[in-house]
Design a protein around this motif. Structure first.
Motif, PDB file in Angstrom:
ATOM      1  N   ILE A   1       6.166   0.151  11.102  1.00 23.06           N
ATOM      2  CA  ILE A   1       6.817   0.354   9.108  1.00 23.06           C
ATOM      3  C   ILE A   1       8.303   0.631   9.807  1.00 23.06           C
ATOM      4  O   ILE A   1       8.678  -0.129   8.888  1.00 23.06           O
TER       5      ILE A   1
ATOM      6  N   ASP B   1       0.539   9.755  -0.267  1.00 17.53           N
ATOM      7  CA  ASP B   1       0.467   8.435  -0.212  1.00 17.53           C
ATOM      8  C   ASP B   1      -0.041   7.191   0.558  1.00 17.53           C
ATOM      9  O   ASP B   1      -0.388   6.583  -0.160  1.00 17.53           O
ATOM     10  N   THR B   2       0.024   7.612   1.340  1.00 13.14           N
ATOM     11  CA  THR B   2      -0.583   7.033   2.366  1.00 13.14           C
ATOM     12  C   THR B   2      -1.995   7.840   3.139  1.00 13.14           C
ATOM     13  O   THR B   2      -2.520   7.288   4.085  1.00 13.14           O
TER      14      THR B   2
ATOM     15  N   ARG C   1      -3.881   7.487  -5.570  1.00 12.76           N
ATOM     16  CA  ARG C   1      -4.575   7.174  -4.309  1.00 12.76           C
ATOM     17  C   ARG C   1      -3.847   8.959  -3.630  1.00 12.76           C
ATOM     18  O   ARG C   1      -4.744   9.696  -3.768  1.00 12.76           O
ATOM     19  N   GLU C   2      -2.636   9.013  -4.017  1.00 14.36           N
ATOM     20  CA  GLU C   2      -2.005  10.120  -3.561  1.00 14.36           C
ATOM     21  C   GLU C   2      -2.540  11.930  -4.895  1.00 14.36           C
ATOM     22  O   GLU C   2      -3.206  12.677  -4.716  1.00 14.36           O
TER      23      GLU C   2
ATOM     24  N   ASP D   1       1.911   4.728  -3.375  1.00 10.37           N
ATOM     25  CA  ASP D   1       0.575   4.908  -3.662  1.00 10.37           C
ATOM     26  C   ASP D   1       0.408   6.387  -4.659  1.00 10.37           C
ATOM     27  O   ASP D   1      -0.072   7.116  -4.336  1.00 10.37           O
TER      28      ASP D   1
ATOM     29  N   GLY E   1      -1.927  10.089   6.825  1.00 11.64           N
ATOM     30  CA  GLY E   1      -0.916   9.510   7.088  1.00 11.64           C
ATOM     31  C   GLY E   1       0.008   9.727   7.622  1.00 11.64           C
ATOM     32  O   GLY E   1       0.706   8.696   8.780  1.00 11.64           O
ATOM     33  N   ASP E   2       1.175  10.816   7.488  1.00  8.55           N
ATOM     34  CA  ASP E   2       2.700  10.421   7.928  1.00  8.55           C
ATOM     35  C   ASP E   2       2.330  12.264   8.072  1.00  8.55           C
ATOM     36  O   ASP E   2       3.529  12.812   7.668  1.00  8.55           O
TER      37      ASP E   2
ATOM     38  N   TRP F   1      -1.825  -3.571  11.927  1.00  6.71           N
ATOM     39  CA  TRP F   1      -0.300  -2.894  11.606  1.00  6.71           C
ATOM     40  C   TRP F   1       0.878  -4.551  12.140  1.00  6.71           C
ATOM     41  O   TRP F   1       1.622  -4.660  11.844  1.00  6.71           O
TER      42      TRP F   1
ATOM     43  N   THR G   1      -6.231   8.588   3.645  1.00 10.07           N
ATOM     44  CA  THR G   1      -7.321   7.441   2.942  1.00 10.07           C
ATOM     45  C   THR G   1      -8.154   8.132   4.053  1.00 10.07           C
ATOM     46  O   THR G   1      -8.181   9.554   4.337  1.00 10.07           O
TER      47      THR G   1
ATOM     48  N   SER H   1       0.454  -1.440  -0.411  1.00  6.64           N
ATOM     49  CA  SER H   1       0.047  -0.206   0.323  1.00  6.64           C
ATOM     50  C   SER H   1       1.434   0.588  -0.415  1.00  6.64           C
ATOM     51  O   SER H   1       0.534   2.582  -0.199  1.00  6.64           O
ATOM     52  N   ALA H   2       2.132   1.444   0.678  1.00  6.06           N
ATOM     53  CA  ALA H   2       2.762   2.440   0.003  1.00  6.06           C
ATOM     54  C   ALA H   2       3.739   3.018  -1.328  1.00  6.06           C
ATOM     55  O   ALA H   2       3.366   2.388  -1.594  1.00  6.06           O
TER      56      ALA H   2
END
Length: 342
Positions: free
Chosen positions: A302, A230-231, A70-71, A67, A206-207, A169, A233, A64-65
């Protein structure tokens, strides 16, 4: 340019005139270190036009990283909102063009305030409070975006978002676990037993941290862009403020990952930033320790992927510098859970 991750001839042929005059050559300069584990960034130039190309890293902890689709969806959805972000220009989903999907966006005029500050922010200590408040205000604006109206249905699964976190996770950790981590059992049990009612769903970065924002070059302090989506959601936005504050260091406190470039003095405390977020967003932060603990647990999982990869590659323990950081993150997650960090 000799870079195995970017075929300029193929890029130019694919882009045509979408990035300016097709008769002009495209040149590229790598931005940042070529670590192989972070998304690769390139500054593209064609005539007077300047863009940034972003592609996934060569090595992924999880599928999923990195992506790009998604971005791209998030960046398009943010167009016309108050959330500062790079303007998206092109998305390529075909991995055969340069070896991976990629996106191209406008270059942002600003600096990333991760480890160092640009002038005048480095010298003018009075600007640092404004910087911290700008980080928080970016999250307030993000949580206010109507994600359904912006076409982000299906980007994530907000129903049961918090219920899935620990198992999600832990499942990733189990794919590369090589050692015991301090406080892991306590943290995961505490998170399951103390899970709050989810805050109304919103776009989740997400980050989120000063490493993933750009600050406008001139005062007053304001964000020029939030980057690296990219993470992203749809989920509980309080996890973003938890991620920011869990890594924030109060004066006199043993740091976990200090986010205040230039030292912790002259910055607001965690409590002050939390109060600003709660007041401006209207969201209930009474369960903030849960989100802080969850954010550090997630980050530890992670980063443990990097530890495991180093072990697999034969890196000696003394040189595996990420290993003690992961342990500190897990210990700090437990401290937030127990109320030992506030």
């Amino acid at each position: 340019m000799d870079d195995p991750q970017l075929d300029l001839a193929a890029l130019s042929a694919w882009a045509g005139d979408a990035l300016g005059d097709a008769s002009e050559p495209i040149t590229a300069t790598r931005i940042g270190a070529a670590t192989g584990i972070a998304n690769a960034l390139y500054e593209l130039r064609r005539g007077d036009d300047v863009f940034v190309l972003r592609r996934p890293p060569a090595v992924l902890n999880d599928k999923s990283a990195g992506d790009m689709v998604r971005e791209w969806r998030i960046l398009e959805a943010l167009e016309g909102t108050a959330v500062p972000h790079p303007t998206p220009r092109l998305l390529c989903e075909d991995p055969t063009v340069i070896g991976a999907p990629f996106l191209v966006m406008d270059r942002v005029d600003g600096f990333t305030p991760g480890y160092e500050l640009a002038e005048p922010f480095r010298s003018d200590l009075g600007l640092r409070r404004g910087l911290a408040e700008a980080y928080v205000d970016g999250l307030v604006e993000l949580a206010a975006v109507d994600w359904q109206e912006r076409g982000l249905e299906g980007l994530g699964k907000p129903e049961g978002f918090l219920e899935r976190q620990v198992s999600r996770w832990l499942a990733q950790l189990d794919r590369y676990r090589t050692r015991d981590l301090p406080e892991l059992d306590f943290v995961t049990d505490w998170l399951e037993r103390n899970r709050p009612t989810m805050s109304p769903a919103a776009i989740l970065h997400g980050d989120y941290s000063p490493f993933n924002v750009m600050v406008a070059p001139e005062p007053p302090a304001r964000l020029a862009a939030i980057i690296d989506w990219d993470t992203g959601t749809i989920g509980d936005p309080l996890l973003d403020i938890g991620h920011l504050l869990a890594r924030w260091t109060n004066p006199g406190e043993e740091p976990v990952l200090t986010l205040q470039a230039g030292g912790v003095d002259h910055y607001p405390t965690r409590a002050e930033l939390a109060a600003r977020y709660a007041e401006r967003s209207g969201r209930d932060l009474s369960a903030l320790p849960y989100y802080e603990s969850l954010a550090l647990f997630k980050l530890a999982v992670i980063l443990e992927g990097r530890v495991a990869r180093a072990i697999a590659n034969g890196v000696p323990d003394k040189d595996n510098t990420m290993a003690p950081l992961v342990e500190r993150l897990m210990v700090a997650a437990a401290e937030f859970a127990r109320g030992e960090r506030v």
